[in-house]
Design an enzyme around this catalytic site. Structure first.
Site, PDB file in Angstrom:
ATOM      1  N   GLY A  62      46.215  36.377  44.527  1.00  0.00           N
ATOM      2  CA  GLY A  62      44.939  36.861  43.994  1.00  0.00           C
ATOM      3  C   GLY A  62      45.051  38.290  43.501  1.00  0.00           C
ATOM      4  N   GLU A  92      46.977  43.731  44.481  1.00  0.00           N
ATOM      5  CA  GLU A  92      47.327  42.312  44.554  1.00  0.00           C
ATOM      6  C   GLU A  92      47.194  41.787  45.966  1.00  0.00           C
ATOM      7  OE1 GLU A  92      51.235  43.036  43.328  1.00  0.00           O
ATOM      8  OE2 GLU A  92      50.780  42.915  41.184  1.00  0.00           O
ATOM      9  N   VAL A  93      46.933  40.485  46.048  1.00  0.00           N
ATOM     10  CA  VAL A  93      46.955  39.814  47.339  1.00  0.00           C
ATOM     11  C   VAL A  93      48.102  38.814  47.315  1.00  0.00           C
ATOM     12  CG1 VAL A  93      45.651  38.443  48.998  1.00  0.00           C
ATOM     13  CG2 VAL A  93      44.453  40.082  47.550  1.00  0.00           C
ATOM     14  N   GLY A 124      42.390  41.622  42.654  1.00  0.00           N
ATOM     15  CA  GLY A 124      41.005  42.074  42.767  1.00  0.00           C
ATOM     16  C   GLY A 124      40.896  43.482  42.250  1.00  0.00           C
ATOM     17  N   ARG A 125      39.930  44.198  42.798  1.00  0.00           N
ATOM     18  CA  ARG A 125      39.668  45.561  42.372  1.00  0.00           C
ATOM     19  C   ARG A 125      40.856  46.488  42.576  1.00  0.00           C
ATOM     20  NH1 ARG A 125      34.918  46.778  46.014  1.00  0.00           N
ATOM     21  NH2 ARG A 125      36.210  45.264  47.026  1.00  0.00           N
ATOM     22  N   PHE A 126      41.536  46.363  43.725  1.00  0.00           N
ATOM     23  CA  PHE A 126      42.458  47.426  44.134  1.00  0.00           C
ATOM     24  C   PHE A 126      43.934  47.083  44.045  1.00  0.00           C
ATOM     25  CE2 PHE A 126      38.632  48.368  46.772  1.00  0.00           C
ATOM     26  CZ  PHE A 126      38.222  49.419  45.957  1.00  0.00           C
ATOM     27  N   ASP A 186      29.141  43.661  48.811  1.00  0.00           N
ATOM     28  CA  ASP A 186      29.791  43.026  47.651  1.00  0.00           C
ATOM     29  C   ASP A 186      29.963  41.535  47.917  1.00  0.00           C
ATOM     30  OD1 ASP A 186      30.877  42.841  45.127  1.00  0.00           O
ATOM     31  OD2 ASP A 186      32.881  43.507  45.734  1.00  0.00           O
TER      32      ASP A 186
HETATM   33  N1  ADP Z   1      43.300  35.831  53.273  1.00  0.00           N
HETATM   34  C1  ADP Z   1      43.345  35.265  52.078  1.00  0.00           C
HETATM   35  N2  ADP Z   1      43.767  33.983  51.931  1.00  0.00           N
HETATM   36  C2  ADP Z   1      43.792  33.430  50.698  1.00  0.00           C
HETATM   37  N3  ADP Z   1      43.419  34.056  49.556  1.00  0.00           N
HETATM   38  C3  ADP Z   1      42.982  35.328  49.645  1.00  0.00           C
HETATM   39  C4  ADP Z   1      42.930  35.995  50.910  1.00  0.00           C
HETATM   40  N4  ADP Z   1      42.459  37.235  50.706  1.00  0.00           N
HETATM   41  C5  ADP Z   1      42.225  37.346  49.396  1.00  0.00           C
HETATM   42  N5  ADP Z   1      42.544  36.216  48.737  1.00  0.00           N
HETATM   43  C6  ADP Z   1      42.431  35.992  47.283  1.00  0.00           C
HETATM   44  O1  ADP Z   1      42.559  37.244  46.615  1.00  0.00           O
HETATM   45  C7  ADP Z   1      41.355  37.585  45.914  1.00  0.00           C
HETATM   46  C8  ADP Z   1      41.099  39.082  46.013  1.00  0.00           C
HETATM   47  O2  ADP Z   1      40.944  39.456  47.386  1.00  0.00           O
HETATM   48  P1  ADP Z   1      39.900  40.569  47.841  1.00  0.00           P
HETATM   49  O3  ADP Z   1      40.079  40.829  49.283  1.00  0.00           O
HETATM   50  O4  ADP Z   1      38.534  40.177  47.378  1.00  0.00           O
HETATM   51  O5  ADP Z   1      40.441  41.814  47.025  1.00  0.00           O
HETATM   52  P2  ADP Z   1      39.678  42.912  46.158  1.00  0.00           P
HETATM   53  O6  ADP Z   1      39.149  43.933  47.113  1.00  0.00           O
HETATM   54  O7  ADP Z   1      40.782  43.463  45.332  1.00  0.00           O
HETATM   55  O8  ADP Z   1      38.590  42.215  45.400  1.00  0.00           O
HETATM   56  C9  ADP Z   1      40.267  36.720  46.556  1.00  0.00           C
HETATM   57  O9  ADP Z   1      39.224  36.427  45.647  1.00  0.00           O
HETATM   58  C10 ADP Z   1      41.038  35.457  46.914  1.00  0.00           C
HETATM   59  O10 ADP Z   1      41.168  34.621  45.787  1.00  0.00           O
HETATM   60 MG    MG Z   2      37.149  41.036  46.149  1.00  0.00          MG
END
Ligand code: ADP
Ligand code: MG
Length: 498
Positions: free
Chosen positions: A207, A213-214, A209-211, A328
């Site tokens: 994934g 990679e996940v 997001g804002r900050f 959020d």
């Molecule tokens: N624990 C997790 N298990 C599976 N997918 C995840 C997990 N954490 C985040 N993701 C994926 O990554 C994306 C971004 O994570 P998030 O924590 O919302 O980051 P940001 O703060 O950058 O928005 C999520 O929308 C999801 O698709």
């Molecule tokens: Mg997010």
């Protein structure tokens, strides 16, 4: 020990240090830089020396009183043999000492000034260590033989040592079990977090997001999620880790936090947040991929309400938790677990309520979060930020939108609609605040609740909840607890085994 020091320890242990001056400590954490590398606490100063990838690291920090658990032998003051030497102390700047690692050195000149006692120790020491190692080897062998049959019992034997956390055969499930029984209610000891984070092998990006990679990562054969922040985002990393480690936050419908780590590789700092991995991804991904049954819809909605109710709830007492508002909430920040229930994630923008002073723990800025999900009072900047409940009401508005996304995908009587984001038909794909404000505040429009939902009790109830989440007046909206109760009742009426 000097009598002032003894007095200070007694005061800390008796919980009376609120009346005493704050303790000043040296602090090497990056956030202490602006305070001249010092910090203030009501608990203890800590110094620790560790060897990470062959390099000695010295860390000095403040530990708050509530983190000094269990009393007498706090986790944060424990040393880990061969890994970390930790020392807690209770006088100003007492953690300026450089701790040595417990390694026996035999450098040139060693032993020249030694008396008979030291010489005996030098000779007997290695023999003793050897005996201990042999015994330990035997013990570990036996332990390994018995581990399969007696795992459960062994897990609860001694929760206060590092062996408990990092024994070789510990799996992720074991670690999370340890976490829930460790008593601190706020997370694993820091050295365990660091050691876990540094033994994760990253596998693939899941994934963005804002900050940053996940990633999906592997730790001892199990999957974990790793959110990697760039060094520019250190404050966001620190804040999210801080919120996840709020005492008693853990809940089955809130993303399970495992570890935070800041690893400096010489050129830049890598900031990691490690959490449970959920292979279904976000609720947004899930609803795009699948439609849901009535049962599935209620399960998702009820679990999301349970998670939000726990987040919002203030629990009083020493093991209590402050009220927390998410700020959020949206389908991309909710994850879907294997059992098709929700886990609320991405707590980076959350705020905590300090009820004693009736203040919010950070200076909140007016408009944060995702424009599409912003409540009318947030779009209009009329939200009363001195009143913590206002933030909870704004979360409830967003929860109503998430419910609308779920309910549209509900496959009742063979009908369901394609996935759409809320307001998909009223605003462009990346709407500005102004575009949202026109629709939500001026025209007072809300997502459409189709008439045919009235024919199905579950969809009728969901529609009613949504309307009551979307009132222009935040204070008139339902609470998460109320929604949870209504949906629990619905699941009983619909005869669901949830
Ligand atoms: N624990 C997790 N298990 C599976 N997918 C995840 C997990 N954490 C985040 N993701 C994926 O990554 C994306 C971004 O994570 P998030 O924590 O919302 O980051 P940001 O703060 O950058 O928005 C999520 O929308 C999801 O698709
Ligand atoms: Mg997010």
């Amino acid at each position: 020990m000097d009598p002032r020091q003894i007095l200070r320890i007694l005061i800390v242990l008796s919980g009376l240090n609120g009346v005493c001056d704050a303790l000043l400590c040296n602090c090497t954490a990056p956030h202490c830089e602006r305070d001249g590398f010092k910090c203030e606490t009501n608990g203890a100063c800590v110094a620790s020396t560790s060897v990470i990838e062959g390099q000695e690291q010295h860390v000095r920090l403040c530990i708050h009183k509530e983190k000094l658990v269990p009393p007498g032998q706090p986790f944060y003051c424990l040393s880990a043999e061969g890994l970390m030497n930790t020392h807690c102390c209770y006088t100003d700047y007492c953690n300026s000492i450089d701790l040595r690692l417990p390694i026996v050195t035999n450098g040139p000149g060693a032993g020249q000034d030694w008396g008979p006692v030291e010489l005996t120790a030098v000779v007997a020491g290695p023999v003793f260590v050897l005996c201990v190692l042999v015994l330990l080897g035997l013990f570990l062998f036996q332990h390994h033989q018995r581990a399969y049959g007696h795992r459960q019992r062994l897990e609860v034997e001694d929760p206060s040592t590092e062996h408990m956390f990092l024994a070789k055969d510990k799996t992720l499930q074991d670690l999370i079990y340890d976490l829930s029984t460790s008593g601190s209610g706020s997370g694993l000891p820091l050295f365990v977090q660091r050691t876990v984070a540094r033994t994760i092998v990253l596998q693939e990006i899941i994934g963005k997001g804002r900050f940053g990679e996940v990633w999906r990562g592997k730790w001892r054969g199990g999957d974990v999620a790793v959110k990697i922040f760039s060094s520019r985002e250190e404050r966001s990393w620190f804040r999210e880790a801080e919120i996840y480690q709020t005492i008693m936050l853990r809940h089955e419908n809130i993303l399970g936090f495992i570890a935070a780590d800041n690893k400096d590789n010489g050129t830049w700092t890598q900031l990691w947040l490690v959490s449970d991995y959920h292979e279904n991804g976000s609720l947004f991904d899930y609803l795009n991929r699948y439609s849901v049954t009535i049962e599935g819809m209620i399960k998702l909605a009820l679990s999301a309400a349970s998670g939000l109710a726990h987040l919002h709830m203030e629990i009083l007492g020493t093991q209590g938790k402050p009220g927390i508002a998410h700020r959020d909430l949206k389908s991309k920040n909710i994850l879907v677990k294997k059992n098709c229930t929700c886990a609320i994630a991405d707590l980076g923008l959350a705020v905590r309520h300090e009820s004693i002073t009736d203040t919010i723990d950070i200076a909140p800025n007016q408009r944060v979060g995702t424009k599409r999900y912003m409540a009318p009072e947030v779009l209009e900047e009329s939200i009363n930020m001195r009143h913590f409940d206002s933030f909870k009401c704004a979360d409830i508005y967003a929860l109503g939108l998430v419910y609308w996304e779920i309910a549209r995908r509900c496959n009742a009587g063979g009908i369901h609609e394609e996935y759409q984001l809320p307001y998909y038909d009223l605003v462009p794909s990346d709407p500005s605040i102004e575009e949202m404000r026109k629709v939500v505040c001026d025209q007072r429009l809300r997502p459409n609740i189709p008439n045919w939902w009235q024919s199905y009790e579950a969809l009728r109830v969901m529609g009613k909840i949504m309307r009551e989440c979307w009132y222009a007046n935040g204070a008139a909206r339902l609470t998460a607890l109320r929604i949870k109760k209504t949906l629990s009742q619905l699941s009983v009426d619909e005869d669901l085994k949830i």
